[in-house]
Structure formats: structure tokens, C-alpha cells
Design an enzyme around this catalytic site. Structure first.
Site, PDB file in Angstrom:
ATOM      1  N   ARG A 223       0.729  -1.125   0.069  1.00 40.51           N
ATOM      2  CA  ARG A 223       0.165   0.070   0.132  1.00 40.51           C
ATOM      3  C   ARG A 223       0.547   1.084  -0.054  1.00 40.51           C
ATOM      4  O   ARG A 223       2.138   1.143   0.331  1.00 40.51           O
ATOM      5  CB  ARG A 223      -0.979   0.047   1.272  1.00 40.51           C
ATOM      6  CG  ARG A 223      -1.925  -0.865   1.221  1.00 40.51           C
ATOM      7  CD  ARG A 223      -3.001  -0.544   0.118  1.00 40.51           C
ATOM      8  NE  ARG A 223      -4.391  -1.285   0.061  1.00 40.51           N
ATOM      9  CZ  ARG A 223      -4.634  -2.434  -0.633  1.00 40.51           C
ATOM     10  NH1 ARG A 223      -3.577  -2.909  -1.329  1.00 40.51           N
ATOM     11  NH2 ARG A 223      -5.615  -3.080  -0.466  1.00 40.51           N
ATOM     12  N   HIS A 271      -1.398   1.060  -9.766  1.00 38.76           N
ATOM     13  CA  HIS A 271      -2.212   0.110  -8.910  1.00 38.76           C
ATOM     14  C   HIS A 271      -2.806  -0.907  -9.412  1.00 38.76           C
ATOM     15  O   HIS A 271      -4.261  -1.062  -9.421  1.00 38.76           O
ATOM     16  CB  HIS A 271      -3.171   0.762  -7.981  1.00 38.76           C
ATOM     17  CG  HIS A 271      -3.405   0.462  -6.575  1.00 38.76           C
ATOM     18  ND1 HIS A 271      -3.419   1.050  -5.479  1.00 38.76           N
ATOM     19  CD2 HIS A 271      -3.613  -0.875  -6.377  1.00 38.76           C
ATOM     20  CE1 HIS A 271      -3.978   0.218  -4.457  1.00 38.76           C
ATOM     21  NE2 HIS A 271      -3.849  -1.246  -4.943  1.00 38.76           N
TER      22      HIS A 271
END
Length: 308
Positions: A223, A271
Site C-alpha cells: 500500500r 495500482h
């Protein structure tokens, strides 16, 4: 019985078709067309609606449409409501593919060759045998273990680190804060696949980079909150780190002025390491619903004390 889906509406139509074919007894609804809220017993969502208890008074289970749950504010979700992570084999496959691509790009010096191409420069550099390249993975959960299995055939020296002790064939495992420096000291390429928790936020920072061998490289596919971005830039500028492959950022999408966009030693992707695929995720979600109805333990149940 009704299930409410709250995420990308395009994928929602795929989910709806799968439920219609394989579980027609479950009334599948797509947010915001929730119908009678009292009918809804299951919620499959990326983000939960505000005032969850008032919005869905008869909700029995919240299924997070993700491998992690850090996007959810668990403090606002009733403690009595089970929260379940999505165990999608498609995510594991995608993460492994991305990890292999990122490791090989760094191992074979592709960022340097890309810069040479832009400069019209034809120059070969020494090839390091895979057996002489040490790959370390932070986080030894389900996804990380898939990644390590995918990397084994290349012949890299593999190690892993997690808060708790693990035993994985062919992988030198380290555990806990005390063993972190020793783990880092033998990582030529460090790959972060940790869950984001209060303990791991900002873990990829100046202090950690200083424990890596000079010239090591970083891959972050966990993350954005794991990485202190300015510390990475400083480490690249000093030469402590040679390159980075980043699939996640603190703020997504990155602003047009973000320094990562044009940094010659950073490969940035939006992402995309893995994406939930309804076709591969559906069987697990349906099985968990059936397990709950039978009073059996669900797979992927989140431990609130751990945050994942």
C-alpha cells in the site's frame, strides 16, 4: 435474502450475472438501488456506506472486495459484524505475475536500459547471475507466499520477514523487530507485500533503507501508506538505493507535479499489480455465504486486533 454490491458498477453487472446463473435464490442488488434495506443481509463492497447500522439494519456479513481491508475504517463498523477479505485466486496470480515482472526488471537492469534507449545509447552492463541476487519479501501471508513460489524457479536466494515466525521451504525466514536488520542486510531487492496496519504504516523509511546493502532496489506492491516517499527520493539521490518499482502511492492518482513521474530510477504503475476478477472471486464469495448459513467458519475472516 439479498446481497448488496457497492463498488465498480461495470464489474457489478458481471457479479450480477454470476449470481443469476449460480445462485438465483440470492437477490443481487447494485448500489445505490438498494430497494428495501431491511432485506439486505450481505454487503460486498470496496467501501462501506456511512451509518452502516442505520442504512442496513439487518446486515449479517460485510465482504470486502479486496485482499486487504485497510481501505475500511473498522472503527466505524460494528464489532459484532463479521468482516471477510476476498480470497480471489486471480489476485494471487496477478500479484505473482507483477512481482516476477518487477524483480526481473530490476535484476536485469531494465530501468537503466530504458534510459539508455531514450538517449540513443547502446551499452551492455555486467549480468549478475540469479543465484547471486538476493530477494527479500516483507510479509509472509497468502499473497507473499504465492510470490515466493513464483520466484523460486529463477534460482534467486530468497528470504522473507514477518512479525510472526514462518517456515517456508526454500526461503530463509525472519521474524519480529529484532530480526529485521539482519533480514534487510541481505536484500539486494526488497519487495513489500505487507498488509497496511498501524504497525506497518511508514515502515519503508530512511532508517529501514540504511539497513539495506548500498545500491539495493525496492518494490512496493503493498500500500502507498507503507512508503515515506521523500525518504525514497533521498535514498535514490544518495545512491543508497539504485531503483524502485512502485505500484501504489500515498495519494492515488499522483498529482501531475509528483516527482515520481519523471524520476529516471523509478518505474511507476497505477495500482494494477492485481485486480479482482468476478469469475475467479465468485466461487469463494458464494462458498462463504453458504458457510455462514450453515454456521461454519468463513475463509478470510478479518481479525480486528490484527487489522487483517
Amino acid at each position: 435474502m439479498a446481497l448488496l454490491y457497492k463498488a465498480d458498477p461495470v464489474r457489478g453487472e458481471h457479479w450480477k450475472a454470476l449470481f443469476a446463473e449460480h445462485a438465483p435464490g440470492i437477490d443481487f442488488r447494485i448500489w445505490p438501488d438498494i430497494g428495501n434495506p431491511e432485506d439486505i443481509e450481505y454487503l460486498a463492497a470496496w467501501l462501506a456506506p456511512d451509518d452502516l447500522e442505520q442504512t442496513l439494519p439487518n446486515l449479517k456479513v460485510l465482504f470486502a472486495l479486496s485482499a486487504g481491508v485497510d481501505q475500511l475504517d473498522l472503527s466505524r463498523i460494528p464489532a459484532s459484524l463479521p468482516v471477510v477479505r476476498l480470497l480471489d485466486p486471480g489476485i494471487s496470480q496477478g500479484m505473482s505475475e507483477y512481482a516476477c515482472f518487477a524483480v526481473m526488471a530490476l535484476h536485469r537492469d531494465m530501468l537503466r536500459y530504458r534510459q539508455q534507449q531514450l538517449q540513443g545509447q547502446w551499452q551492455a552492463h555486467r549480468l549478475v547471475p540469479a543465484a547471486n541476487r538476493r530477494i527479500g519479501v516483507m510479509g509472509l501471508g497468502r499473497q507473499a507466499q504465492h510470490i515466493l513460489s513464483s520466484l523460486k524457479p529463477f534460482g534467486f536466494a530468497l528470504s522473507g520477514w514477518a512479525r510472526s515466525q514462518h517456515q517456508i521451504e526454500g526461503v530463509t525466514c525472519h521474524a519480529g523487530t529484532a530480526q529485521l536488520p539482519a533480514f534487510l542486510a541481505q536484500c539486494d531487492i526488497l519487495l513489500c507485500a505487507l498488509p497496511l496496519t498501524e504497525h506497518t504504516t511508514g515502515i519503508l523509511n530512511h532508517e529501514l533503507f540504511e539497513h539495506l546493502p548500498p545500491g539495493a532496489a525496492l518494490i512496493n506492491m503493498g500500500r502507498g501508506g507503507h512508503l515515506v516517499e521523500q525518504d525514497l527520493l533521498s535514498a535514490l539521490d544518495s545512491g543508497q538505493l539504485s531503483a524502485a518499482v512502485l505500484d501504489v502511492l500515498q495519494q492515488e492518482p499522483a498529482s501531475p507535479q509528483h516527482p515520481f513521474w519523471k524520476h529516471p530510477n523509478i518505474l511507476l504503475t497505477p495500482h494494477i499489480a492485481a485486480m479482482t476478477q468476478p469469475e475467479s472471486a465468485f466461487p469463494n464469495l458464494l462458498e462463504n455465504i453458504r458457510r455462514f448459513e450453515r454456521g461454519e467458519a468463513m475463509q478470510g475472516l478479518v481479525d480486528r486486533s490484527q487489522g487483517y
